[in-house]
Design an enzyme around this catalytic site. Structure first.
Site, mmCIF file in Angstrom:
data_model
loop_
_atom_site.group_PDB
_atom_site.id
_atom_site.type_symbol
_atom_site.label_atom_id
_atom_site.label_comp_id
_atom_site.label_asym_id
_atom_site.label_seq_id
_atom_site.Cartn_x
_atom_site.Cartn_y
_atom_site.Cartn_z
ATOM 1 N N HIS A 199 1.010 -1.236 -0.213
ATOM 2 C CA HIS A 199 0.192 -0.121 -0.164
ATOM 3 C C HIS A 199 1.048 1.060 0.034
ATOM 4 C CE1 HIS A 199 -4.075 -1.571 0.409
ATOM 5 N NE2 HIS A 199 -3.440 -2.718 1.014
ATOM 6 N N ASP A 225 2.690 2.036 -3.242
ATOM 7 C CA ASP A 225 2.709 2.562 -4.440
ATOM 8 C C ASP A 225 1.822 3.703 -5.039
ATOM 9 O OD1 ASP A 225 0.361 1.062 -4.687
ATOM 10 O OD2 ASP A 225 0.926 -0.002 -6.725
ATOM 11 N N GLY A 247 -7.840 -14.304 -7.809
ATOM 12 C CA GLY A 247 -8.213 -13.888 -6.480
ATOM 13 C C GLY A 247 -7.128 -14.318 -5.363
ATOM 14 N N ALA A 248 -5.941 -14.744 -5.783
ATOM 15 C CA ALA A 248 -4.935 -15.083 -4.731
ATOM 16 C C ALA A 248 -4.124 -13.777 -4.282
ATOM 17 C CB ALA A 248 -4.043 -16.260 -5.515
ATOM 18 N N GLY A 249 -4.318 -12.607 -4.840
ATOM 19 C CA GLY A 249 -3.477 -11.654 -4.824
ATOM 20 C C GLY A 249 -2.282 -11.385 -5.422
ATOM 21 N N LEU A 250 -2.255 -12.357 -6.281
ATOM 22 C CA LEU A 250 -0.959 -12.378 -7.228
ATOM 23 C C LEU A 250 -0.819 -11.924 -8.583
ATOM 24 C CD1 LEU A 250 -0.085 -16.148 -6.344
ATOM 25 C CD2 LEU A 250 0.758 -13.899 -5.373
ATOM 26 N N ASP A 297 1.705 -3.718 -10.028
ATOM 27 C CA ASP A 297 1.245 -4.793 -10.281
ATOM 28 C C ASP A 297 1.837 -4.916 -11.983
ATOM 29 O OD1 ASP A 297 0.391 -4.935 -7.749
ATOM 30 O OD2 ASP A 297 -1.813 -5.012 -8.325
ATOM 31 N N TYR A 308 -10.161 -1.179 -0.500
ATOM 32 C CA TYR A 308 -9.071 -0.661 -1.283
ATOM 33 C C TYR A 308 -9.149 0.770 -1.557
ATOM 34 C CZ TYR A 308 -5.041 -0.508 -4.429
ATOM 35 O OH TYR A 308 -3.607 0.239 -5.126
HETATM 36 C C1 GLA Z 1 -3.077 -4.029 -5.100
HETATM 37 C C2 GLA Z 1 -2.880 -2.850 -6.122
HETATM 38 C C3 GLA Z 1 -1.424 -2.400 -6.171
HETATM 39 C C4 GLA Z 1 -0.988 -2.208 -4.576
HETATM 40 C C5 GLA Z 1 -1.151 -3.265 -3.860
HETATM 41 C C6 GLA Z 1 -0.992 -2.956 -2.434
HETATM 42 O O1 GLA Z 1 -2.352 -5.058 -5.785
HETATM 43 O O2 GLA Z 1 -3.159 -3.389 -7.385
HETATM 44 O O3 GLA Z 1 -1.394 -1.323 -7.072
HETATM 45 O O4 GLA Z 1 -1.571 -0.775 -4.362
HETATM 46 O O5 GLA Z 1 -2.415 -3.668 -3.781
HETATM 47 O O6 GLA Z 1 0.363 -2.821 -2.181
#
Ligand code: GLA
Length: 377
Positions: A24, A26, A111-114, A164, A214
Site C-alpha cells: 500500500h 505505490d 483471487g490469490a493476490g498475485l 502490479d 482498497y
Molecule cells: C493491489 C494494487 C497495487 C498495490 C497493492 C498494495 O495489488 O493493485 O497497486 O496498491 O494492492 O500494495
C-alpha cells in the site's frame, strides 16, 4: 496448451507478481519491492487478415469477436469487455489495431493476490502490439504498464497504483524490482536466497468488498497528504519522514494518523530490505517482513483473520525467517522466506493450524523470480 492443429505467430506472456515488501505504498509515491513470477498469462496471437479481434481461452468454452470500430459498445460483454477496453486504450495511445486471433492461457491463480489481472492486461497489450507488426525489440514496457494500469482503473474501477502492471512488464529473472512509484522507474536487486526460497500461501477465502476497501484506504492516505500539505511542500505521502508525521499529526483523526504511520514506516522498511538483500542479510530481511505484516494488521488494517493466522503460523515454523501478507489484502496470499529443506514441514504445519482455526484449506506455491514479459515467435 495449444488447441490441436492451430498455428499462431507469436507467443507472449506477462507475469503475475508477489510483492516482497512496500505494501500500500505505490499509490503514496514510495518505493516497493515486487518480484515477477513464473505463474503468468500467455497469449498466442496471429494477425487474421480481417478486421475483427477474435478471442478464445484455454479454460473457457466461449469465443468473442470484437469490432475495433465499435469498442465503446462492449462494456457489458461477458469475457470480452476488458479486452475491448484494453484495445481501446491501445489505440487511443496512438497504436494501430489490426484484426487478429488470440488464445489466452492463465496460470496465475485468480483471487490469490498475485495480480492475474495485471498479467492479463499487460500480455494483451503486448499481443496487440505484436499482431500490428510492431517491433518486439522496441516494446516500451513502461508504456504498457501505464496503459494496463489505466485499464484497471477505468474497467475494473479499482483505483490501483502502478506496482502490479509494472512488475508484470518489467520483472527480471532472479531479481526483485526496487520500483520508485513516483518516478515510475526501477533498479534490479539480485534476489540471492541461498538455501532459502519464497513460498506463497493462498488463503483460498473468497474476497469480498476488496475494491471498496482498497479505494477507502486510498482516500484515507489522500486525506493524510492533504493535511500534511498545509505544513510541508510535499507531493506524496512517501516523502514525509516519521518525525515530520509525528510533529504535524497530533490533532488528526486517529484512523488517518494510523494509516499514515504505516506508510512512512513501511517506506523505511523497503530501503532497509533492499539493503539487507544487497548485503545478503536474510535474517534481517525476514524480520522486516514480519514487521511489515504487523503494521498492515495494526495500523493499516488490511489483513483480516485468515492472513493473520497464516502469517502467525508461518512465523512460528522453525526454518522460516519471515512472513507477511502480500498484495492488497483482505484475503489473497502471504509470502514467506523458508529454508528449502523445511518447505514440506512448513506446508504441513501452516496448513494444519490454518485449517483448524479458519476451516479453509490453503494452497502453497514455491516460486522463483522470473522475467516479466517473454516473447517467442
Ligand atoms: C493491489 C494494487 C497495487 C498495490 C497493492 C498494495 O495489488 O493493485 O497497486 O496498491 O494492492 O500494495
Amino acid at each position: 496448451m495449444l488447441f490441436q492443429g492451430e498455428v499462431y505467430e507469436w507467443r507472449v506472456s506477462a507475469a503475475g507478481r508477489v510483492n516482497l515488501i512496500g505494501e500500500h505504498i505505490d499509490y503514496c509515491g514510495g518505493k516497493v519491492l515486487p518480484v515477477a513470477l513464473s505463474l503468468c498469462n500467455t497469449i498466442y496471437v496471429r494477425p487474421n487478415g480481417g478486421d475483427k479481434i477474435r478471442l478464445r481461452w484455454t479454460d473457457l468454452p466461449h469465443q468473442v469477436e470484437l469490432d475495433p470500430d465499435r469498442l465503446d459498445e462492449y462494456e457489458n460483454l461477458p469475457y470480452g469487455n476488458y479486452y475491448a477496453g484494453r484495445a481501446k486504450m491501445f489505440r487511443q495511445a496512438g497504436h494501430r489495431l489490426v484484426g487478429c486471433d488470440m488464445l489466452s492461457d492463465c496460470t496465475v491463480p485468480f483471487g490469490a493476490g498475485l495480480s492475474s489481472s495485471a498479467a492479463i492486461e499487460v500480455s494483451t497489450l503486448a499481443a496487440l502490439s505484436l499482431a500490428a507488426g510492431e517491433d518486439p525489440a522496441g516494446l516500451d514496457r513502461k508504456e504498457l504498464a501505464l496503459l494496463a494500469q489505466r485499464a484497471e482503473r477505468e474497467y475494473a474501477h479499482v483505483n490501483c497504483g502502478i506496482m502490479d502492471q509494472y512488475a508484470a512488464a518489467n520483472g527480471k529473472k532472479d531479481h526483485a524490482l526496487l520500483l520508485d512509484c513516483a518516478a515510475v522507474a526501477h533498479t534490479d536487486v539480485p534476489l540471492i536466497l541461498g538455501e532459502y526460497t519464497l513460498v506463497i500461501t493462498n488463503c483460498n477465502k473468497p474476497h469480498r468488498l476488496v475494491e471498496s476497501k482498497y479505494n477507502e484506504r486510498r482516500a484515507e492516505t489522500d486525506e493524510a497528504l492533504r493535511l500534511l500539505q498545509q505544513h510541508l511542500p510535499v507531493e506524496h505521502l512517501a516523502q514525509v519522514s516519521p518525525e515530520q508525521l509525528e510533529q504535524y499529526s497530533a490533532a488528526w483523526p486517529e484512523v488517518i494518523r494510523r494509516r499514515a504511520r504505516h506508510v512512512v514506516a513501511e517506506c523505511g522498511r523497503v530501503e532497509q530490505a533492499a539493503a539487507a538483500l544487497h548485503g545478503g542479510d536474510l535474517a534481517q530481511f525476514g524480520r522486516l517482513l514480519n514487521a511489515s505484516h504487523r503494521s498492515l494488521r495494526e495500523l493499516y488494517e488490511v489483513t483480516g483473520k485468515e492472513l493473520d493466522v497464516l502469517a502467525d503460523a508461518a512465523q512460528a515454523v522453525d526454518g522460516c525467517l519471515g512472513s507477511r501478507m502480500t498484495g492488497g489484502g483482505f484475503g489473497g496470499s502471504t509470502v514467506s522466506l523458508v529454508r528449502q529443506d523445511r518447505v514440506a514441514a512448513f506446508e504441513q504445519q501452516v496448513a494444519a493450524r490454518y485449517t483448524e482455526q479458519t476451516g479453509y484449506t490453503p494452497s502453497f506455491y514455491t516460486v522463483q523470480a522470473s522475467d516479466g514479459i517473454c516473447i517467442e515467435r
